[in-house]
Design a protein around this motif. Sequence first.
Motif, short mmCIF file in Angstrom:
data_model
loop_
_atom_site.label_atom_id
_atom_site.label_comp_id
_atom_site.label_asym_id
_atom_site.label_seq_id
_atom_site.Cartn_x
_atom_site.Cartn_y
_atom_site.Cartn_z
N GLY A 157 -83.38 137.71 -90.71
CA GLY A 157 -82.54 138.90 -90.84
C GLY A 157 -81.44 138.74 -91.88
O GLY A 157 -80.63 139.65 -92.07
N ALA A 158 -81.42 137.58 -92.54
CA ALA A 158 -80.40 137.29 -93.56
C ALA A 158 -79.00 137.58 -93.04
O ALA A 158 -78.17 138.19 -93.71
N ASP A 159 -78.73 137.09 -91.83
CA ASP A 159 -77.43 137.28 -91.20
C ASP A 159 -76.46 136.22 -91.73
O ASP A 159 -76.31 135.15 -91.14
N LEU A 160 -75.82 136.53 -92.83
CA LEU A 160 -74.94 135.58 -93.50
C LEU A 160 -73.71 135.21 -92.68
O LEU A 160 -73.06 134.21 -92.96
N ARG A 161 -73.39 136.03 -91.67
CA ARG A 161 -72.22 135.74 -90.83
C ARG A 161 -72.56 135.05 -89.52
O ARG A 161 -71.68 134.74 -88.73
N HIS A 162 -73.83 134.79 -89.30
CA HIS A 162 -74.24 134.10 -88.08
C HIS A 162 -73.61 132.69 -88.11
O HIS A 162 -73.62 132.02 -89.15
N PRO A 163 -73.05 132.24 -87.00
CA PRO A 163 -72.39 130.92 -86.97
C PRO A 163 -73.28 129.77 -87.45
O PRO A 163 -72.79 128.86 -88.13
N ALA A 164 -74.56 129.81 -87.15
CA ALA A 164 -75.46 128.74 -87.60
C ALA A 164 -75.62 128.74 -89.12
O ALA A 164 -75.67 127.68 -89.75
N ILE A 165 -75.67 129.93 -89.70
CA ILE A 165 -75.83 130.05 -91.15
C ILE A 165 -74.55 129.63 -91.85
O ILE A 165 -74.58 128.91 -92.86
N THR A 166 -73.40 130.05 -91.34
CA THR A 166 -72.13 129.63 -91.97
C THR A 166 -71.93 128.13 -91.83
O THR A 166 -71.40 127.49 -92.75
N LEU A 184 -90.25 128.71 -94.58
CA LEU A 184 -89.04 128.40 -93.82
C LEU A 184 -87.93 127.91 -94.74
O LEU A 184 -86.78 128.35 -94.64
N LEU A 185 -88.28 127.02 -95.66
CA LEU A 185 -87.28 126.55 -96.63
C LEU A 185 -86.81 127.71 -97.50
O LEU A 185 -85.61 127.85 -97.77
N HIS A 206 -74.28 105.59 -98.22
CA HIS A 206 -74.06 107.03 -98.16
C HIS A 206 -73.95 107.51 -96.71
O HIS A 206 -74.56 106.95 -95.81
N GLU A 207 -73.21 108.57 -96.55
CA GLU A 207 -73.13 109.25 -95.25
C GLU A 207 -74.19 110.35 -95.28
O GLU A 207 -74.11 111.28 -96.10
N VAL A 208 -75.20 110.24 -94.42
CA VAL A 208 -76.33 111.17 -94.45
C VAL A 208 -76.31 112.08 -93.23
O VAL A 208 -76.20 111.61 -92.10
N THR A 209 -76.41 113.37 -93.48
CA THR A 209 -76.50 114.36 -92.41
C THR A 209 -77.89 114.99 -92.46
O THR A 209 -78.24 115.64 -93.45
N PRO A 210 -78.70 114.79 -91.41
CA PRO A 210 -80.03 115.41 -91.40
C PRO A 210 -79.95 116.87 -90.95
O PRO A 210 -79.15 117.22 -90.09
N LEU A 211 -80.78 117.71 -91.56
CA LEU A 211 -80.88 119.11 -91.18
C LEU A 211 -82.35 119.49 -91.10
O LEU A 211 -83.06 119.40 -92.10
N ASN A 212 -82.79 119.89 -89.92
CA ASN A 212 -84.14 120.42 -89.73
C ASN A 212 -84.01 121.94 -89.69
O ASN A 212 -83.50 122.49 -88.71
N VAL A 213 -84.48 122.60 -90.73
CA VAL A 213 -84.33 124.05 -90.83
C VAL A 213 -84.98 124.76 -89.65
O VAL A 213 -84.48 125.77 -89.19
N ARG A 214 -86.03 124.18 -89.09
CA ARG A 214 -86.74 124.81 -87.97
C ARG A 214 -85.86 124.97 -86.74
O ARG A 214 -86.18 125.75 -85.85
N THR A 215 -84.74 124.26 -86.67
CA THR A 215 -83.85 124.38 -85.51
C THR A 215 -82.86 125.54 -85.65
O THR A 215 -82.16 125.86 -84.69
N LEU A 216 -82.82 126.16 -86.81
CA LEU A 216 -81.91 127.30 -87.01
C LEU A 216 -82.51 128.55 -86.38
O LEU A 216 -83.73 128.69 -86.31
N PRO A 217 -81.67 129.46 -85.93
CA PRO A 217 -82.18 130.68 -85.30
C PRO A 217 -83.01 131.53 -86.27
O PRO A 217 -82.54 131.91 -87.35
N ALA A 218 -84.24 131.81 -85.87
CA ALA A 218 -85.15 132.59 -86.72
C ALA A 218 -84.57 133.96 -87.06
O ALA A 218 -84.69 134.43 -88.19
N GLU A 219 -83.93 134.59 -86.06
CA GLU A 219 -83.39 135.94 -86.31
C GLU A 219 -82.30 135.91 -87.38
O GLU A 219 -82.16 136.86 -88.17
N ALA A 220 -81.54 134.84 -87.46
CA ALA A 220 -80.49 134.73 -88.48
C ALA A 220 -81.10 134.50 -89.86
O ALA A 220 -80.66 135.10 -90.85
#
Length: 184
Positions: free
Chosen positions: A50-59, A85-86, A33-47
């Motif tokens: 603030g439920a910023d659905l258009r923030h580049p990190a969220i998209t 956080l999750l 399998h091709e595995v992509t790790p994602l640590n949610v803690r690295t995403l911007p807290a304000e996005a």
Amino acid sequence: MAAVLSVSGSPSPTSRTTRLLRHLDDRLRRQGHEVTPLNVRTLPAEALLGADLRHPAITAVADLFARADGVVVGTPVYKAAYSGLLKSLLDVLPQYALSGKTVLPLATGGSTAHVLAIDYALRPVLTSMGAAHIVPGWFTLDRDIAREDGVPVVAPAAAGALEQVTDQFSAVLGGRVGALAATA
């Protein structure tokens, strides 16, 4: 080969949950399998908050979910439920971000008193997000997850059970579980 997104919902930089996931990521890679790790803690807290659905990190994260065939979701258990956080991440994803996906839920915690958090707290949310198949998850005690020379290590008693649930997840995705078992 399936695309797998491996999501750690732990806020801790020294997270046992993340260690556990990275240990399982290696097994999934060996199964093809091709595995992509994602640590949610690295995403911007304000996005997230603030439920910023258009923030580049969220998209970008929503795109990772859209491209994945399978998703491994790992969380520490806090107050008998998955991490806030999750929850913040799941709240900003599209309602059916897991539609058509196979999901493996995992949880870690300090006591077996939290073992049902997967089935009573996390599984209903994953189902509501449209997961096609949620394989049986697994709870691992914190004391069974360590790091030796920078490499995640799982205690033998827990490792066998984790291999089984990971192999079941892989089999649903079409991984080379038999080939790995023959070489292990």
